[in-house]
Motif scaffolding. Structure first.
Motif, mmCIF file in Angstrom:
data_model
loop_
_atom_site.group_PDB
_atom_site.id
_atom_site.type_symbol
_atom_site.label_atom_id
_atom_site.label_comp_id
_atom_site.label_asym_id
_atom_site.label_seq_id
_atom_site.Cartn_x
_atom_site.Cartn_y
_atom_site.Cartn_z
ATOM 1 N N ALA A 176 52.996 -1.101 176.878
ATOM 2 C CA ALA A 176 52.473 -0.359 178.031
ATOM 3 C C ALA A 176 52.502 -1.209 179.296
ATOM 4 O O ALA A 176 52.738 -0.702 180.404
ATOM 5 C CB ALA A 176 51.049 0.127 177.745
ATOM 6 N N THR A 177 52.267 -2.522 179.156
ATOM 7 C CA THR A 177 52.318 -3.425 180.312
ATOM 8 C C THR A 177 53.733 -3.467 180.883
ATOM 9 O O THR A 177 53.935 -3.392 182.104
ATOM 10 C CB THR A 177 51.878 -4.852 179.887
ATOM 11 N N VAL A 178 54.715 -3.581 180.000
ATOM 12 C CA VAL A 178 56.116 -3.640 180.448
ATOM 13 C C VAL A 178 56.486 -2.336 181.162
ATOM 14 O O VAL A 178 57.081 -2.352 182.252
ATOM 15 C CB VAL A 178 57.052 -3.865 179.231
ATOM 16 N N GLU A 179 56.096 -1.224 180.551
ATOM 17 C CA GLU A 179 56.446 0.083 181.134
ATOM 18 C C GLU A 179 55.791 0.262 182.504
ATOM 19 O O GLU A 179 56.408 0.768 183.441
ATOM 20 C CB GLU A 179 56.003 1.229 180.210
ATOM 21 N N ALA A 180 54.534 -0.173 182.612
ATOM 22 C CA ALA A 180 53.820 -0.006 183.889
ATOM 23 C C ALA A 180 54.451 -0.866 184.977
ATOM 24 O O ALA A 180 54.635 -0.412 186.117
ATOM 25 C CB ALA A 180 52.341 -0.356 183.699
ATOM 26 N N ALA A 181 54.790 -2.091 184.642
ATOM 27 C CA ALA A 181 55.407 -2.978 185.640
ATOM 28 C C ALA A 181 56.772 -2.438 186.051
ATOM 29 O O ALA A 181 57.132 -2.458 187.235
ATOM 30 C CB ALA A 181 55.542 -4.387 185.071
ATOM 31 N N ALA A 182 57.527 -1.939 185.079
ATOM 32 C CA ALA A 182 58.851 -1.395 185.389
ATOM 33 C C ALA A 182 58.725 -0.154 186.268
ATOM 34 O O ALA A 182 59.496 0.023 187.228
ATOM 35 C CB ALA A 182 59.606 -1.062 184.101
ATOM 36 N N ALA A 183 57.735 0.683 185.973
ATOM 37 C CA ALA A 183 57.554 1.905 186.767
ATOM 38 C C ALA A 183 57.211 1.556 188.219
ATOM 39 O O ALA A 183 57.749 2.159 189.158
ATOM 40 C CB ALA A 183 56.449 2.768 186.146
ATOM 41 N N LEU A 184 56.362 0.555 188.389
ATOM 42 C CA LEU A 184 55.991 0.137 189.746
ATOM 43 C C LEU A 184 57.224 -0.370 190.496
ATOM 44 O O LEU A 184 57.474 -0.003 191.653
ATOM 45 C CB LEU A 184 54.919 -0.966 189.676
ATOM 46 N N GLY A 185 57.992 -1.222 189.836
ATOM 47 C CA GLY A 185 59.184 -1.786 190.474
ATOM 48 C C GLY A 185 60.218 -0.720 190.807
ATOM 49 O O GLY A 185 60.840 -0.748 191.873
ATOM 50 N N ARG A 186 60.375 0.230 189.900
ATOM 51 C CA ARG A 186 61.365 1.301 190.105
ATOM 52 C C ARG A 186 60.963 2.172 191.284
ATOM 53 O O ARG A 186 61.785 2.477 192.153
ATOM 54 C CB ARG A 186 61.487 2.129 188.822
ATOM 55 N N ALA A 187 59.680 2.524 191.319
ATOM 56 C CA ALA A 187 59.204 3.402 192.400
ATOM 57 C C ALA A 187 59.376 2.726 193.754
ATOM 58 O O ALA A 187 59.681 3.388 194.755
ATOM 59 C CB ALA A 187 57.736 3.761 192.158
ATOM 60 N N ALA A 188 59.190 1.413 193.795
ATOM 61 C CA ALA A 188 59.283 0.702 195.072
ATOM 62 C C ALA A 188 60.717 0.321 195.424
ATOM 63 O O ALA A 188 60.987 -0.118 196.542
ATOM 64 C CB ALA A 188 58.413 -0.557 195.014
ATOM 65 N N ARG B 53 68.815 -16.985 198.525
ATOM 66 C CA ARG B 53 70.071 -17.399 197.897
ATOM 67 C C ARG B 53 70.566 -16.343 196.905
ATOM 68 O O ARG B 53 71.762 -16.116 196.744
ATOM 69 C CB ARG B 53 69.859 -18.739 197.183
ATOM 70 N N LEU B 54 69.596 -15.687 196.238
ATOM 71 C CA LEU B 54 69.961 -14.702 195.215
ATOM 72 C C LEU B 54 70.101 -13.287 195.797
ATOM 73 O O LEU B 54 70.366 -12.338 195.066
ATOM 74 C CB LEU B 54 68.896 -14.687 194.111
ATOM 75 N N GLY B 55 69.866 -13.172 197.107
ATOM 76 C CA GLY B 55 69.989 -11.858 197.739
ATOM 77 C C GLY B 55 68.806 -10.944 197.488
ATOM 78 O O GLY B 55 68.894 -9.725 197.623
ATOM 79 N N ILE B 56 67.665 -11.511 197.116
ATOM 80 C CA ILE B 56 66.462 -10.696 196.903
ATOM 81 C C ILE B 56 65.767 -10.482 198.252
ATOM 82 O O ILE B 56 65.467 -11.444 198.963
ATOM 83 C CB ILE B 56 65.466 -11.405 195.941
ATOM 84 N N ARG B 57 65.524 -9.206 198.596
ATOM 85 C CA ARG B 57 64.799 -8.929 199.840
ATOM 86 C C ARG B 57 63.402 -8.379 199.582
ATOM 87 O O ARG B 57 62.499 -8.514 200.374
ATOM 88 C CB ARG B 57 65.595 -7.949 200.710
ATOM 89 N N GLN B 58 63.266 -7.704 198.424
ATOM 90 C CA GLN B 58 61.968 -7.122 198.099
ATOM 91 C C GLN B 58 61.667 -7.369 196.621
ATOM 92 O O GLN B 58 62.056 -6.590 195.751
ATOM 93 C CB GLN B 58 61.961 -5.620 198.396
ATOM 94 N N PRO B 59 60.970 -8.479 196.315
ATOM 95 C CA PRO B 59 60.757 -8.819 194.897
ATOM 96 C C PRO B 59 59.553 -8.111 194.290
ATOM 97 O O PRO B 59 58.573 -7.811 194.976
ATOM 98 C CB PRO B 59 60.504 -10.330 194.948
ATOM 99 N N LEU B 60 59.664 -7.880 192.986
ATOM 100 C CA LEU B 60 58.492 -7.513 192.185
ATOM 101 C C LEU B 60 57.901 -8.824 191.677
ATOM 102 O O LEU B 60 58.597 -9.611 191.034
ATOM 103 C CB LEU B 60 58.918 -6.639 191.000
ATOM 104 N N VAL C 102 62.519 -2.239 194.112
ATOM 105 C CA VAL C 102 62.661 -3.696 194.244
ATOM 106 C C VAL C 102 64.085 -4.135 193.879
ATOM 107 O O VAL C 102 64.779 -3.444 193.127
ATOM 108 C CB VAL C 102 61.649 -4.460 193.341
ATOM 109 N N ASP C 103 64.477 -5.299 194.422
ATOM 110 C CA ASP C 103 65.834 -5.788 194.133
ATOM 111 C C ASP C 103 65.826 -7.162 193.456
ATOM 112 O O ASP C 103 66.843 -7.853 193.431
ATOM 113 C CB ASP C 103 66.688 -5.812 195.406
ATOM 114 N N GLY C 104 64.680 -7.552 192.916
ATOM 115 C CA GLY C 104 64.599 -8.804 192.163
ATOM 116 C C GLY C 104 63.232 -8.904 191.529
ATOM 117 O O GLY C 104 62.317 -8.150 191.883
ATOM 118 N N VAL C 105 63.100 -9.808 190.549
ATOM 119 C CA VAL C 105 61.836 -9.944 189.838
ATOM 120 C C VAL C 105 61.459 -11.423 189.790
ATOM 121 O O VAL C 105 62.304 -12.281 189.503
ATOM 122 C CB VAL C 105 61.928 -9.376 188.397
ATOM 123 N N ILE C 106 60.182 -11.694 190.092
ATOM 124 C CA ILE C 106 59.645 -13.053 189.995
ATOM 125 C C ILE C 106 58.449 -13.003 189.041
ATOM 126 O O ILE C 106 57.599 -12.122 189.166
ATOM 127 C CB ILE C 106 59.140 -13.559 191.370
#
Ligand SMILES: NC(=O)c1ccc[n+]([C@@H]2O[C@H](COP(=O)([O-])OP(=O)(O)OC[C@H]3O[C@@H](n4cnc5c(N)ncnc54)[C@H](O)[C@@H]3O)[C@@H](O)[C@H]2O)c1
Ligand SMILES: [Fe+2]
Length: 387
Positions: free
Chosen positions: A75-87, A28-35, A89-93
């Motif tokens: 550091a946790t926020v930065e690491a999660a963001a880096a992973l999502g950016r590299a992949a 519904r939200l148009g997410i195809r590849q979530p983090l 992703v188009d949404g976050v759960i």
């Protein structure tokens, strides 16, 4: 009537088992590849894998960040963001407690805009929007799934908040089945945290309003009625569902009518001794309510009728009965009664009082003004053991 504004999430899904149907919300939200943001403890008890498998079975490749630490550091926020950016992703759960949800909220903002994390702290600092965001709580406590706030640990003893309506998710999904395995101690601590949200929202000085009042009252009714069963009989689905909804309603209340001195005096305990957030609140709750009596007696008497159904007597007798009932409840769910019991040295109390004064953002919401000397007196009362 005082004018007021009330904000909350556009969609709340409240249904046992609904985490296994997350793909519908993603579509519904148009997410195809979530983090998917979660913590290692939840991986360890096997809570995440079925949810991930259900998303993948619906054709959604999940990018998993499962290293959220409690009281998440930057550091946790930065690491999660880096992973999502590299992949890409188009949404976050988020699937987890307040820690995972707060990380997911900030990451969703970081991935949509170009601001660095440090630029987001404070009120209304997010300028670039966020990715689609779905929050799925696995504790019945913080209400973070419906608050516009994320709390990040910035130093050894300091936390900073990101507060922006942008952080309210598209969907808050309450699946009580996820909370069946919550250990008794975590159930107790997070449950009392939620009760404090309801109580403090109900007496919040500046922004309480008829909507937050109703939410706070129903939240407190659900939480006070079911917390003992949820702690002693964790598999009780009715109690778990009531706690999860109660915490969410309390979250909606305090998101609009903010918390006050209980939280202000609790934060230094988390900072200095790593006492979990809910327990910190529980330890100072009775002393703060007693201090607030001259300003909040009538409100506390109203809440007493919810926590002690059928109570009669004068306003002041009913208000005192609320405090006594909460002390009993704290004992019944197995939490320590005093700061001394929790290992806080009496000699530290002046330092804690000075620290609590930093929380003016919260103290302005308290029904009674709190000076540093007042804070010290409250900590002394909460300490017991002759502090
Ligand atoms: N954003 C807000 O509005 C808000 C409000 C209050 C607190 N907070 C923040 O939330 C954080 C605390 O969140 P919390 O109390 O929900 O705990 P948490 O997210 O830190 O989790 C605590 C522990 O409980 C475990 N756990 C969680 N769910 C479980 C389950 N269903 N079964 C078994 N174990 C489970 C986790 O693995 C973890 O080890 C703090 O960082 C606090 O600052 C945020
Ligand atoms: Fe809280």
């Amino acid at each position: 009537m005082q004018p007021f504004v009330f904000n909350t999430v556009p969609q709340l899904i409240c249904r046992p088992g609904s985490a296994l149907a997350l793909a519908e919300s993603c579509q519904r939200l148009g997410i195809r590849q979530p983090l998917l943001v979660t913590d290692p403890g939840l991986i360890g008890i096997g809570l995440v894998q079925p949810v991930q498998a259900a998303l993948e079975a619906a054709g959604m490749p999940v990018v998993l960040y499962d290293q959220v630490r409690e009281d998440p550091p930057e550091a946790t926020v930065e690491a999660a963001a880096a992973l999502g950016r590299a992949a890409g992703v188009d949404g976050v759960i988020a699937l987890g407690g307040g820690s995972s949800m707060d990380v997911a909220k900030v990451v969703a903002a970081l991935l949509a805009g170009s601001q660095p994390l440090q630029a987001l702290y404070g009120v209304d600092q997010i300028s670039g929007g966020r990715l689609p965001l779905i929050l799925v709580p696995t504790t019945a406590g913080t209400g973070s799934e419906v608050t516009p706030v994320a709390v990040i640990t910035t130093g050894e003893t300091t936390k900073a908040g990101v507060s922006s309506a942008v952080l309210l998710p598209d969907v808050a999904l309450l699946d009580a089945d996820l909370t069946l395995g919550l250990p008794p101690r975590v159930t107790a601590m997070t449950g009392v945290d939620a009760m404090v949200h309801a109580i403090e929202a109900y007496t919040s000085k500046l922004k309480k309003n008829p909507v937050s009042d109703n939410l706070a009252r129903e939240a407190l009714r659900l939480l006070a009625t079911h917390i003992r069963t949820a702690v002693s009989d964790g598999d009780n689905r009715e109690a778990r569902a009531a706690m999860l909804l109660g915490a969410c309603l309390a979250g909606q209340a305090f998101a609009n009518a903010p918390v006050a001195a209980v939280h202000a005096l609790a934060y230094p305990l988390g900072g200095h001794y790593h006492i979990p957030h809910g327990l910190s609140n529980s330890l100072v709750l009775p002393a703060v309510l007693s201090y607030n009596m001259p300003a909040a007696e009538a409100r506390y008497a109203e809440l007493a009728e919810i926590v002690v159904p059928g109570i009669t007597g004068s306003v002041s007798a009913r208000a005192s009965a609320l405090v006594e009932a909460l002390k009993q409840l704290i004992a019944d769910v197995g939490l320590p009664a005093t700061l001394a019991d929790a290992g806080v040295p009496a000699a530290d109390l002046p330092m804690l009082a000075a620290d609590a004064m930093q929380q003016q953002r919260l103290l302005v919401n308290n029904p009674r003004e709190v000076s540093e000397a007042d804070a010290l007196a409250i900590y002394r009362a909460a300490h017991g053991a002759g502090a």
